[in-house]
Write a protein that holds these residues in place. Sequence first.
Motif, PDB file in Angstrom:
ATOM      1  N   VAL A 141       0.597  -0.529  -0.032  1.00  0.00           N
ATOM      2  CA  VAL A 141       0.106   0.441  -0.254  1.00  0.00           C
ATOM      3  C   VAL A 141       1.017   1.249  -0.169  1.00  0.00           C
ATOM      4  CG1 VAL A 141      -1.562   1.193   1.779  1.00  0.00           C
ATOM      5  CG2 VAL A 141      -2.256  -1.312   0.808  1.00  0.00           C
ATOM      6  N   MET A 158       1.830   5.776  -6.469  1.00  0.00           N
ATOM      7  CA  MET A 158       1.587   7.032  -7.671  1.00  0.00           C
ATOM      8  C   MET A 158       1.608   8.707  -8.388  1.00  0.00           C
ATOM      9  SD  MET A 158      -1.396   4.939  -8.886  1.00  0.00           S
ATOM     10  CE  MET A 158      -0.420   3.523  -8.794  1.00  0.00           C
ATOM     11  N   GLN A 179       1.828  13.534   2.026  1.00  0.00           N
ATOM     12  CA  GLN A 179       0.491  13.681   1.414  1.00  0.00           C
ATOM     13  C   GLN A 179       0.012  11.885   1.623  1.00  0.00           C
ATOM     14  OE1 GLN A 179       0.265  13.967  -2.916  1.00  0.00           O
ATOM     15  NE2 GLN A 179      -0.963  15.648  -2.836  1.00  0.00           N
ATOM     16  N   LEU A 231      -4.572   4.522   8.301  1.00  0.00           N
ATOM     17  CA  LEU A 231      -4.653   3.391   8.610  1.00  0.00           C
ATOM     18  C   LEU A 231      -3.845   3.250   9.998  1.00  0.00           C
ATOM     19  CD1 LEU A 231      -3.983   2.428   4.928  1.00  0.00           C
ATOM     20  CD2 LEU A 231      -6.298   1.205   6.602  1.00  0.00           C
ATOM     21  N   ALA A 240     -22.633  -1.146   1.529  1.00  0.00           N
ATOM     22  CA  ALA A 240     -21.987  -1.185   0.302  1.00  0.00           C
ATOM     23  C   ALA A 240     -22.028   0.323  -0.375  1.00  0.00           C
ATOM     24  CB  ALA A 240     -23.549  -2.125  -0.866  1.00  0.00           C
ATOM     25  N   HIS A 241     -21.681   0.909  -1.377  1.00  0.00           N
ATOM     26  CA  HIS A 241     -21.686   1.689  -1.268  1.00  0.00           C
ATOM     27  C   HIS A 241     -21.365   2.967  -1.024  1.00  0.00           C
ATOM     28  CE1 HIS A 241     -23.729   0.004  -4.016  1.00  0.00           C
ATOM     29  NE2 HIS A 241     -24.918  -0.820  -3.593  1.00  0.00           N
ATOM     30  N   GLY A 242     -21.224   4.188  -1.683  1.00  0.00           N
ATOM     31  CA  GLY A 242     -21.170   5.219  -1.260  1.00  0.00           C
ATOM     32  C   GLY A 242     -21.016   5.722   0.391  1.00  0.00           C
ATOM     33  N   ARG A 249     -17.142   6.386   7.104  1.00  0.00           N
ATOM     34  CA  ARG A 249     -15.346   6.786   7.391  1.00  0.00           C
ATOM     35  C   ARG A 249     -14.473   8.311   7.726  1.00  0.00           C
ATOM     36  NH1 ARG A 249     -12.166   4.098   8.843  1.00  0.00           N
ATOM     37  NH2 ARG A 249     -11.043   5.520   8.033  1.00  0.00           N
ATOM     38  N   LEU A 296      -3.911  -1.405  -3.756  1.00  0.00           N
ATOM     39  CA  LEU A 296      -5.111  -0.874  -3.097  1.00  0.00           C
ATOM     40  C   LEU A 296      -5.469  -0.909  -1.938  1.00  0.00           C
ATOM     41  CD1 LEU A 296      -7.746  -2.598  -4.846  1.00  0.00           C
ATOM     42  CD2 LEU A 296      -6.362  -0.635  -6.020  1.00  0.00           C
ATOM     43  N   PHE A 297      -5.836   0.946  -1.189  1.00  0.00           N
ATOM     44  CA  PHE A 297      -5.938   1.457  -0.504  1.00  0.00           C
ATOM     45  C   PHE A 297      -6.824   0.696   0.191  1.00  0.00           C
ATOM     46  CE2 PHE A 297      -3.613   5.369  -1.883  1.00  0.00           C
ATOM     47  CZ  PHE A 297      -2.747   5.145  -1.647  1.00  0.00           C
ATOM     48  N   PRO A 298      -6.656   0.031   1.492  1.00  0.00           N
ATOM     49  CA  PRO A 298      -7.677  -0.392   2.163  1.00  0.00           C
ATOM     50  C   PRO A 298      -9.349   0.381   3.040  1.00  0.00           C
ATOM     51  CG  PRO A 298      -6.370  -0.668   3.673  1.00  0.00           C
ATOM     52  CD  PRO A 298      -4.966  -0.272   2.351  1.00  0.00           C
ATOM     53  N   HIS A 299      -8.544   1.597   2.896  1.00  0.00           N
ATOM     54  CA  HIS A 299      -9.818   2.393   4.048  1.00  0.00           C
ATOM     55  C   HIS A 299     -10.674   3.480   2.551  1.00  0.00           C
ATOM     56  CE1 HIS A 299      -6.212   4.705   3.486  1.00  0.00           C
ATOM     57  NE2 HIS A 299      -6.260   5.401   3.384  1.00  0.00           N
ATOM     58  N   THR A 358     -12.665   3.536  -0.920  1.00  0.00           N
ATOM     59  CA  THR A 358     -13.443   2.751  -1.716  1.00  0.00           C
ATOM     60  C   THR A 358     -12.704   2.191  -2.822  1.00  0.00           C
ATOM     61  OG1 THR A 358     -14.734   4.308  -2.541  1.00  0.00           O
ATOM     62  CG2 THR A 358     -15.788   3.241  -0.585  1.00  0.00           C
ATOM     63  N   ARG A 400     -12.358   5.666  -5.077  1.00  0.00           N
ATOM     64  CA  ARG A 400     -11.575   6.807  -4.422  1.00  0.00           C
ATOM     65  C   ARG A 400     -10.272   6.159  -5.017  1.00  0.00           C
ATOM     66  NH1 ARG A 400     -11.262   9.127   1.641  1.00  0.00           N
ATOM     67  NH2 ARG A 400     -10.188  10.885   0.591  1.00  0.00           N
ATOM     68  N   LEU A 433      -7.820   8.481  -7.199  1.00  0.00           N
ATOM     69  CA  LEU A 433      -6.677   8.777  -6.600  1.00  0.00           C
ATOM     70  C   LEU A 433      -5.567   9.853  -7.171  1.00  0.00           C
ATOM     71  CD1 LEU A 433      -5.142   8.553  -3.891  1.00  0.00           C
ATOM     72  CD2 LEU A 433      -3.509   6.944  -5.280  1.00  0.00           C
ATOM     73  N   VAL A 434      -5.320   9.171  -8.708  1.00  0.00           N
ATOM     74  CA  VAL A 434      -3.707   9.998  -9.130  1.00  0.00           C
ATOM     75  C   VAL A 434      -5.203  11.679 -10.128  1.00  0.00           C
ATOM     76  CG1 VAL A 434      -2.284  10.502 -11.046  1.00  0.00           C
ATOM     77  CG2 VAL A 434      -2.791   7.844  -9.942  1.00  0.00           C
ATOM     78  N   LEU A 482      -5.588  14.160  -6.852  1.00  0.00           N
ATOM     79  CA  LEU A 482      -4.147  14.685  -6.979  1.00  0.00           C
ATOM     80  C   LEU A 482      -4.037  16.120  -8.127  1.00  0.00           C
ATOM     81  CD1 LEU A 482      -1.544  11.062  -5.359  1.00  0.00           C
ATOM     82  CD2 LEU A 482      -3.163  13.471  -3.945  1.00  0.00           C
ATOM     83  N   GLY A 524     -18.389   1.575  -5.060  1.00  0.00           N
ATOM     84  CA  GLY A 524     -18.521   2.096  -3.237  1.00  0.00           C
ATOM     85  C   GLY A 524     -17.702   0.996  -2.484  1.00  0.00           C
ATOM     86  N   TYR A 575     -15.684  -1.536  -1.090  1.00  0.00           N
ATOM     87  CA  TYR A 575     -14.229  -1.062  -0.405  1.00  0.00           C
ATOM     88  C   TYR A 575     -13.136  -3.253  -0.476  1.00  0.00           C
ATOM     89  CZ  TYR A 575     -15.386   2.429   2.436  1.00  0.00           C
ATOM     90  OH  TYR A 575     -15.749   3.674   2.999  1.00  0.00           O
ATOM     91  N   ARG A 620      -6.528   2.102 -11.365  1.00  0.00           N
ATOM     92  CA  ARG A 620      -6.482   3.306 -11.005  1.00  0.00           C
ATOM     93  C   ARG A 620      -5.020   3.890 -11.664  1.00  0.00           C
ATOM     94  NH1 ARG A 620      -3.856   1.807  -5.209  1.00  0.00           N
ATOM     95  NH2 ARG A 620      -2.149   0.851  -6.520  1.00  0.00           N
TER      96      ARG A 620
END
Lengths: 533, 271
Positions: A113, A120, A126, A135, A216-218, A224, B96-99, B101, B104, B108-109, B112, B140, B142, B158
């Motif tokens: 990660v 990226m 960031q 995390l 599910a979903h956004g 969070r 992938l970032f686990p936190h 969706t 997101r 990402l890029v 940014l 949506g 994760y 991504r």
Amino acid sequence: MSAVEFIRRHWSEMLALSTEHLMLVLISTACAVAIGIPLGVLLTRRAALKRPVLALAGILQTVPSLALFGLLIPLPFIGGIGARTAIVALVLYALLPVIRNTVTGIEGVDRSVREAAVAMGMTDRQVLWQVELPLASSVILAGVRVATVISVGVATVAAAIGAGGLGTYIFRGLRMNDNTLILAGALPAAVMALAADWLIGLLESRLAVGRRRGAAHGRMFAKRHATLLVLSAAVLVVVIGGVVAFGVWRGSRSSGSSDGSVEADAPFVIGSKDFTEQIVLGELIAQVLEARGLRVERRFELGGNLCHDALVAGQIDAYPEYSGTSLTAILKHAPLTDPRAVYEQVRREYHDRFNLEVSAPLGFSNDFAILVRGDDARRLNLRTVSDAVPHATRWRAGFGQDFRSRPDGYDGFARAYGIRFSGQPREMDLSLSYRALAAGEVDIIAGNSTDGLIAALDLTQLTDDRRYFPPYEAMIVFRRDRFARVPAAREAIASLGGSLSTEEMRRLNYEVDGKKRAARDVVREWLQSEGKR
Amino acid sequence: MSSHSSDAAVLFRNVTYGVPQLAAPILDNLDLVIRRGETLVLLGESGCGKTTTLKLINRLLLPSEGTVTVEGKSTTEWDPIRLRRSTGYVIQDAGLFPHFTVERNVALVPQLEGWPAERVRERVREMLSLVGLEPDSFAGRYPHELSGGQRQRVGVARALASDPPLLLLDEPFGALDPLTRSSLQKEFRALQRRLGKTAVFVTHDVREALFVGTRVGLMHAGRLVLLDSPEGFMRADEPHARAYRETLKLGDGDADTGNGDRLSGAAERTE
């Protein structure tokens, strides 16, 4: 006194002490978080610093709390007595879990990660704010939780350096052998620790659940995000609230500054050691100053030889002391037996070495007192220790640890009088030895000559006819530069010379210890009856 | 081998990379031209230097000696953040970032880079469709709610989101089961034919190399020992290439080796 009765009578004081305690914990935890998290982040960026900093934080945490408080006292800026020093010590204790969990949390972020984040094109900042901290948040929060619980516990010791809090009850209770009082301090502290643990635990599991649960979903994203916002807001509120509270609190309890250049209207800060007689005497000094229209701040119940250190550092202006203690414990001389010689030497050396002045003796001594039951004394017509020597072989003796171990204690005493008891003297807690004597379990003890229990339990003090015990004449030690500028203050101190007999001191002690009355009231009555107000 | 070429996307010139802890360099005097629009596969066993080569391109590493040139500019002169944002990167377990969706993660890029929100959302839907994930049902979720193959598709989406001209893939399908892997290999090849990105693809799987690559670079002990088309690879006399070809024969009929050519009907296993 029953618990209910105690709470009914003291609830406002309990509330005040709990608030004080909570303040200590909040401020110090906020500082530990404000220092520990950035420091932890730094350690993940500067690998070479990690081991030494974590080792140092670890060492700090193994220093016994009372010792750490003691070590901080002589330091400039952060040291001294009172809340500030206590907060510094609490922060030092709370740092380790915060730093360690920040490092562990960030290092625990999946390597792939992190690598993806960097690849990226995220900047280090960031990566930190969007990936690592979110995390690591539940691990970091777990560290904050540990730090808070530790702080609640260690803050009880802060009472020893005049920082107040629930420890005040615990220390007072230990001193007076009063379990209700000990519990009055320990139980709220325990409740506070559990509440803090539970509350932060709740927040922690919210964060963890947010990650695990995957509705599910956004919607989850928003949720969070909200949790993180709540967390950041909570931390911010705690930090800002802590700082503001600290400012207000410091303002309200502002102490004498340590550089000696005190403005004329700054209050006189009166200290005392942490036992009843000292608190009575501290109150006495405070009230005679107040009676002359001077402002006074009380810094009572300071542990060990803190009073002397604080006086030399200019953090208090006066406190009650005993000539023998000054001679042996502070000036480090061998014990002397002539009261005048002890007093003169102490007065001279205090002036030369510390620029401190010593008042005239107050009139009584708090010496070791060899005590027997009153009816034994009357029946056998005992007045002096020498009178008792022939009877002592049939007596059992009980002595406190202090008397057994001190250079001016048991060994020299037994030699000086050639006294022998039936069997080895029992070693027991000082306050228990009074009750053991009264109950007939032992026949002779060594107490303190001004203890209120002597009269209350009908005990008789045997005169030290061979003058073995060094004299512990009560007197007031004060800063000459501070008092020189205020003639009324000098006058007030001088007015106390020779004003208290041993019997009177015993009675005042008993009013507080035996009848559980407030020292402030007892002293006010006494001053009124003496016409000193 | 090291010729100047106007259509060179990436140029390695006498590149050596070593770390103080190791006496032998991880990459030893590499000369390599990566042409615009080609899919170059770097093939070799673990530790041969293929991943290092990849990381030198987007400046996750800097060469000890020599220069790596991307789009005519040495990586030491590139702003690393700019270079990385214009280079797609796909790694084995997706990273992938686990936190975040799926939405997101893919966004990402572009985010940014400060794209407007509406354009980001559109782009995410487009990318998810491109890698075969229904945007409405996946955006949506994760990462932990996805299968390995789905995660890897999100990883590709991504990497492609900001439309980078250059794509780096480090054993992207290595951790997948054979059926999923072969399905993704086929889709990747189709995608590449359509998008025409310059791609550098690292693998230790010779079948995968031959299937997705337009050229195959065979690496051994920090050196490039062969660089040729898949057809040229099959004919080469180079001993390591011969050894790899041996495994193809041995592996024939072994269903556990993903040869996309023959596994045309394989369905991706999900959930």
